[in-house]
Design a protein around this motif. Structure first.
Motif, mmCIF file in Angstrom:
data_model
loop_
_atom_site.group_PDB
_atom_site.id
_atom_site.type_symbol
_atom_site.label_atom_id
_atom_site.label_comp_id
_atom_site.label_asym_id
_atom_site.label_seq_id
_atom_site.Cartn_x
_atom_site.Cartn_y
_atom_site.Cartn_z
ATOM 1 N N TRP A 19 0.850 -1.182 0.000
ATOM 2 C CA TRP A 19 0.000 0.000 0.000
ATOM 3 C C TRP A 19 0.892 1.241 0.000
ATOM 4 O O TRP A 19 1.873 1.305 0.745
ATOM 5 C CB TRP A 19 -0.931 0.025 1.204
ATOM 6 C CG TRP A 19 -2.045 -0.975 1.091
ATOM 7 C CD1 TRP A 19 -2.101 -2.215 1.653
ATOM 8 C CD2 TRP A 19 -3.257 -0.817 0.344
ATOM 9 N NE1 TRP A 19 -3.278 -2.852 1.300
ATOM 10 C CE2 TRP A 19 -4.010 -2.007 0.503
ATOM 11 C CE3 TRP A 19 -3.811 0.213 -0.436
ATOM 12 C CZ2 TRP A 19 -5.260 -2.188 -0.081
ATOM 13 C CZ3 TRP A 19 -5.049 0.030 -1.025
ATOM 14 C CH2 TRP A 19 -5.766 -1.163 -0.847
ATOM 15 N N ARG A 37 0.521 5.716 -0.488
ATOM 16 C CA ARG A 37 -0.410 6.838 -0.582
ATOM 17 C C ARG A 37 0.293 8.056 -1.166
ATOM 18 O O ARG A 37 1.521 8.151 -1.154
ATOM 19 C CB ARG A 37 -1.043 7.150 0.761
ATOM 20 C CG ARG A 37 -0.103 7.693 1.811
ATOM 21 C CD ARG A 37 -0.858 7.917 3.133
ATOM 22 N NE ARG A 37 0.033 8.380 4.196
ATOM 23 C CZ ARG A 37 -0.353 8.587 5.444
ATOM 24 N NH1 ARG A 37 -1.624 8.363 5.804
ATOM 25 N NH2 ARG A 37 0.510 9.006 6.344
ATOM 26 N N SER A 81 -0.115 12.383 -1.381
ATOM 27 C CA SER A 81 -0.767 13.635 -1.017
ATOM 28 C C SER A 81 0.145 14.789 -1.404
ATOM 29 O O SER A 81 1.356 14.595 -1.543
ATOM 30 C CB SER A 81 -1.071 13.686 0.485
ATOM 31 O OG SER A 81 0.134 13.694 1.234
ATOM 32 N N ASP A 98 -4.162 12.215 7.114
ATOM 33 C CA ASP A 98 -4.222 10.947 6.386
ATOM 34 C C ASP A 98 -5.013 11.065 5.089
ATOM 35 O O ASP A 98 -5.147 10.076 4.353
ATOM 36 C CB ASP A 98 -4.809 9.853 7.267
ATOM 37 C CG ASP A 98 -3.926 9.519 8.462
ATOM 38 O OD1 ASP A 98 -4.441 9.519 9.603
ATOM 39 O OD2 ASP A 98 -2.723 9.287 8.252
ATOM 40 N N TYR A 114 -4.895 6.662 -2.056
ATOM 41 C CA TYR A 114 -4.268 5.418 -1.628
ATOM 42 C C TYR A 114 -4.210 4.449 -2.811
ATOM 43 O O TYR A 114 -5.201 4.277 -3.531
ATOM 44 C CB TYR A 114 -5.048 4.801 -0.464
ATOM 45 C CG TYR A 114 -4.844 5.537 0.829
ATOM 46 C CD1 TYR A 114 -5.455 6.771 1.062
ATOM 47 C CD2 TYR A 114 -4.015 5.024 1.819
ATOM 48 C CE1 TYR A 114 -5.241 7.467 2.246
ATOM 49 C CE2 TYR A 114 -3.797 5.715 3.010
ATOM 50 C CZ TYR A 114 -4.413 6.933 3.207
ATOM 51 O OH TYR A 114 -4.190 7.628 4.377
#
Lengths: 122, 113
Positions: A38, A40, A42, A93, A97
Motif C-alpha cells: 500500500w 499513498r 498527497s 491521512d 491510496y
C-alpha cells in the motif's frame, strides 16, 4: 494480465478506521515471488510507501515507521485480495491510496491499483 | 530512511528535443554482490497511478518506448527522453528499492515549451 482493483469508502471521520481492499486478478496473494503493498500520495507528503505483506513459507508484514502503530495489512487467500486498515485517522491521512505489486523479477512496483481518494473529515 | 532528491522540480522542453531529469540518493543504491542499482523511474499522468518506466536504473519496462532511457550508478541517476513527444507530458518520479521504507523523489513536472 495482472489487475489490481481497489474498493472502499472515500470519506472517513477523524479518529475512525480507514479500510481499503485490493482484489488481485492474474496473480496470487500467496505467490512466493510477489509482495503486496500500500502506497499513498498527497500534496504535502508526496508518494509514501505504507507497508507490505508477502508469503515465503509463512506470512510477513513490513510497515513504515510513520504509521507502524496504526496500520494493519492483511492477506485474504480465500478471496485473493489484501486489505489496509489505518486506525485513528486525522485529516493528515487524507490522500490517494494505491495498492501495488512488487515482483521478484523487477523488485519494484510493476502493477498498481487505480487509486482511491480518501478524505478524512467530519 | 534513504532520501531521494530530484532536479529540476519542473522542466519545459520543445517537442523533439531532449529532456533530462536527475535523481540523487542520500546513500548508494548499488548492491556490490549483484552489481545492480535498486532505482526505478515512474511516469504519472493526472488521475492515473504511477507507471513503471525503468528499473534496475537502466532496464526499460516492456512496452516503454525506447526514447526513454535510464543511467547512473551509486547515488546519481538520470532519466533521459531523447526526443520529447506531446504524450510525455507528466510528472516523473525516481524511487529507491534498496531498503524499506521504499522512498520516492519529490517529482519533476515535464511540460512542452
Amino acid at each position: 494480465q495482472i489487475q489490481l482493483q481497489q474498493s472502499g469508502p472515500g470519506l472517513v471521520k477523524p479518529s475512525q478506521t480507514l479500510s481499503l481492499t485490493c482484489a488481485i486478478s492474474g496473480d496470487s496473494v500467496s505467490s512466493n515471488s510477489a509482495a503486496w503493498n500500500w502506497i499513498r500520495q498527497s500534496p504535502s507528503r508526496g508518494l509514501e510507501w505504507l507497508g507490505r505483506t508477502f508469503y515465503t513459507s509463512k506470512w510477513y508484514n513490513d510497515y513504515a515507521a510513520s504509521v507502524k502503530s496504526r496500520i494493519i495489512i492483511n492477506p485474504d487467500t480465500s478471496k485473493n485480495q489484501f486489505s489496509l486498515q489505518l486506525n485513528s485517522v486525522t485529516p493528515e491521512d487524507t490522500a490517494v491510496y494505491y495498492c501495488a505489486r512488487v515482483s521478484a523479477a523487477r523488485r519494484t512496483f510493476d502493477y498498481w491499483g487505480q487509486g482511491t481518494l480518501v478524505t478524512v473529515s467530519s | 530512511d534513504i532520501v531521494m532528491t530530484q532536479s529540476p522540480d519542473s522542466l519545459a522542453v520543445s517537442v523533439g528535443e531532449r529532456a533530462t531529469i536527475n535523481c540523487k540518493s542520500s546513500q548508494s543504491l548499488l548492491d556490490s554482490s549483484n552489481k545492480r542499482n535498486y532505482l526505478a523511474w515512474y511516469q504519472q499522468k493526472p488521475g492515473q497511478p504511477p507507471k513503471l518506466l525503468i528499473y534496475w536504473a537502466s532496464t526499460r519496462e516492456s512496452g516503454v518506448p525506447d526514447r526513454f532511457s535510464g543511467s547512473g550508478s551509486g547515488t546519481d541517476f538520470t532519466l533521459t527522453i531523447s526526443s520529447l513527444q506531446a504524450e510525455d507530458v507528466a510528472v516523473y518520479y525516481c524511487q529507491e528499492y534498496y531498503s524499506t521504507p521504499y522512498t520516492f523523489g519529490q517529482g519533476t513536472k515535464l511540460e512542452i515549451k
